[in-house]
Write a protein that holds these residues in place. Sequence first.
Motif, mmCIF file in Angstrom:
data_model
loop_
_atom_site.group_PDB
_atom_site.id
_atom_site.type_symbol
_atom_site.label_atom_id
_atom_site.label_comp_id
_atom_site.label_asym_id
_atom_site.label_seq_id
_atom_site.Cartn_x
_atom_site.Cartn_y
_atom_site.Cartn_z
ATOM 1 N N PRO A 347 -44.844 103.542 10.760
ATOM 2 C CA PRO A 347 -44.248 104.693 11.437
ATOM 3 C C PRO A 347 -43.736 104.318 12.829
ATOM 4 O O PRO A 347 -44.284 103.449 13.497
ATOM 5 C CB PRO A 347 -45.414 105.685 11.518
ATOM 6 C CG PRO A 347 -46.647 104.830 11.522
ATOM 7 C CD PRO A 347 -46.321 103.676 10.626
ATOM 8 N N GLN A 451 -48.588 101.402 2.779
ATOM 9 C CA GLN A 451 -49.084 102.687 2.284
ATOM 10 C C GLN A 451 -49.717 102.519 0.913
ATOM 11 O O GLN A 451 -49.622 101.468 0.278
ATOM 12 C CB GLN A 451 -47.939 103.698 2.206
ATOM 13 C CG GLN A 451 -47.519 104.241 3.545
ATOM 14 C CD GLN A 451 -46.687 105.504 3.404
ATOM 15 O OE1 GLN A 451 -46.786 106.222 2.434
ATOM 16 N NE2 GLN A 451 -45.864 105.766 4.395
ATOM 17 N N VAL A 488 -48.998 107.634 16.017
ATOM 18 C CA VAL A 488 -48.345 106.404 15.579
ATOM 19 C C VAL A 488 -49.169 105.185 15.978
ATOM 20 O O VAL A 488 -49.392 104.270 15.165
ATOM 21 C CB VAL A 488 -46.922 106.316 16.168
ATOM 22 C CG1 VAL A 488 -46.299 104.951 15.881
ATOM 23 C CG2 VAL A 488 -46.050 107.432 15.595
ATOM 24 N N ALA A 491 -52.213 104.937 13.788
ATOM 25 C CA ALA A 491 -51.865 104.523 12.430
ATOM 26 C C ALA A 491 -51.705 103.007 12.377
ATOM 27 O O ALA A 491 -52.189 102.346 11.443
ATOM 28 C CB ALA A 491 -50.584 105.218 11.974
ATOM 29 N N THR A 672 -50.092 108.876 8.523
ATOM 30 C CA THR A 672 -48.635 108.812 8.660
ATOM 31 C C THR A 672 -47.927 110.028 8.061
ATOM 32 O O THR A 672 -46.699 110.106 8.101
ATOM 33 C CB THR A 672 -48.086 107.528 8.001
ATOM 34 O OG1 THR A 672 -48.505 107.476 6.631
ATOM 35 C CG2 THR A 672 -48.587 106.298 8.735
#
Length: 709
Positions: A347, A451, A488, A491, A672
Amino acid sequence: MECREVELRGVLERILYRASDDGFTVGRLRTAQGLITAVGPLEASEGQEVLLRGYWVEHPRYGRQLRVLDCRALRPRTQEAIERYLASGSVRGVGPALARRLVERFGEQTIEVMEQHPERLAEVQGIGPKKLRWIRDALKRQRLQREVMIRLQGWGLSPALAMRLYRRYGSRAPELLQEDPYRVALEVEGVGFLTADRIARQMGIPPEAPQRAQAALVYLLQKLAEEGHTCYPYEALLKEAQRRFAIPREALLKGVAGLFEEGRVVFDSLEGTLEKVLYLRGLYEAEQEVAKRLKALCAQRHLQMPFPQERLLGSLRSHLGLALSHQQAEALRRSFSERLLVITGGPGVGKTTLVKALLWAHRHRRVLLAAPTGRAAKRLQELTGQPASTIHRLLEYNPQEGAFRRNELFPLEADLLVVDELSMVDVPLMQRLLRALPREASLVLVGDADQLPSVGPGNVLADVVASRAVPVVRLTELFRQARDSLIVLNAHRVNQGRMPVLSSRGEFLFLEAEGAEEAHEKVLWLLQGELQRRYGLEPLRDVQLLSPMHRGLVGVEGLNKTLQGLFNPRGAPVGQKGLRVGDKVMQVRNDYDKEVFNGDIGWVVALEDDKVVVEFDGRRLAYEPLELQNLELAYAASVHKAQGSEYPAVLLPLVMEHYVLLERHLLYTALTRARRLVALVGSRKALAVAVRTARGLSRHTGLGHFLGA
């Protein structure tokens, strides 16, 4: 609900619904007690008398219904019943007018004459030699079907399953089942190994039979594919079959040899290990084809397209206000020289900005945009301002035929295809997409390789990136606005295996709770007013509650029941899944007719006649009663279901009760999904387990190996 079984005789007056695959029917019956509704395997025609076995249920919307377990069609006895039965079209060649003439001629003996003396039908006006042959053939088929169904149900098969076998094999079904019930498990969807195994035991087939070993191995490989594996280590598979089904190793070895000879499975040895893996042939061929087509694209790198770097970058600044980083500019340059380009990154690194720049730079070419889900496609369209569609719609998928219209013979009409959210694309879908890519077109694949992988088998994006055989641009530079976002930054910290920066306020909120009960209380406290008071977030529309698991007090199912009772206690009930008017719901299956897709969120807004009206982003869609199985409560959802979506806020409980699913990629994916706020509720221990456990991408796949070969 009354679970006591009852028997009931009646005449099927009207068929309201009948499924084409398994005969599931909703019908109205005239009985001695009056008109009733029956649901289940009603294999009978309108006007036919039936003997039903079933039990009564109380439907929250439609009242008392008979849930049918078994249905036996009886010969209609009265002239009225005979005429209605024949007029329903159950006998080929007989319509309402001819049915009337038949009954006028033969009266209550009509059925007996048709079955035992069909030559007498020629006495009726309108029945010539050709029509007589049609009627005799239809009666013969009906009699044969009844006999087959009786034999199949005698082995304990449900009427619906018996009908599926009959439609697959016809009159040969009982013999084939008796000869080898495991063959049926391999060939007929819905039967499954466990059902075949039960039938085989009834028939006395020994546990070490080779056909049992074959079916067990295929069953395990299919289950592993549902978990995301395209292949599995050979020895581990044999041990699992021994453990679960007590099949001797020798029988399993013979079973594998038989499957290999029949072409159902394929052996391979993947790079980096001497251990053999076993594939179902379809998945082996899919990975091989994907690798072959991607390598072919890589071999044709030079498009002979000039790249006016300074002029183009200046044009992007003046027309779109986009100032590209060095990495983004490099990706844009390579989109002019590579037939295949993969763009990946987390991200805040500018993937969407780069896609916008790509669209502008290639605006004179025919460009198509696609994503795996309706939500992801809609988001892509909103962010780029260009039309985007799901991959299935792009390939013109026909759900009735289970086939894609676009393929090598009828390719897409495009010079450049851009696919976003590639981490959600499984191997079979990637295979279909590459088949439809035009011979001279370029392909740009965009996604976050860190992911969660696709729900279906394979790990396409991560395998492609890790193979080093495909041109990849990894965006790593955080833009200034992203650097200022704790969501962000955290993450990225989680993705690197580092604990996030925790706070009791701000955009990344952590509320400590040691167990599921305390976490449950704090989740409710946040949703009942604290998030609205502190952040101005509407609890249902702005906040998406995600959970790693389905069961438990803070699992998806438990939270949905609790929140429905809290936020919508007086909604009018609809359907048999506990839904109410006013509920937040999720579509759980793709519906290409309605254009709603797995994971789309809507609201039950009304009841109109027998239909339930659900609103999705301003579109009101009517659901028939039997379509409600496609909806589930969505006050809470799994992290997998949230892929491809973004929400103003994400609320995530993390407790040790979720231990088996606490892992880094799941946590990273959840974080995210949020734009304005992440709220974690749970223990530091559970959070630490999730951060340090990186098993989310540990799938057995061979795509990377085939790309490097």
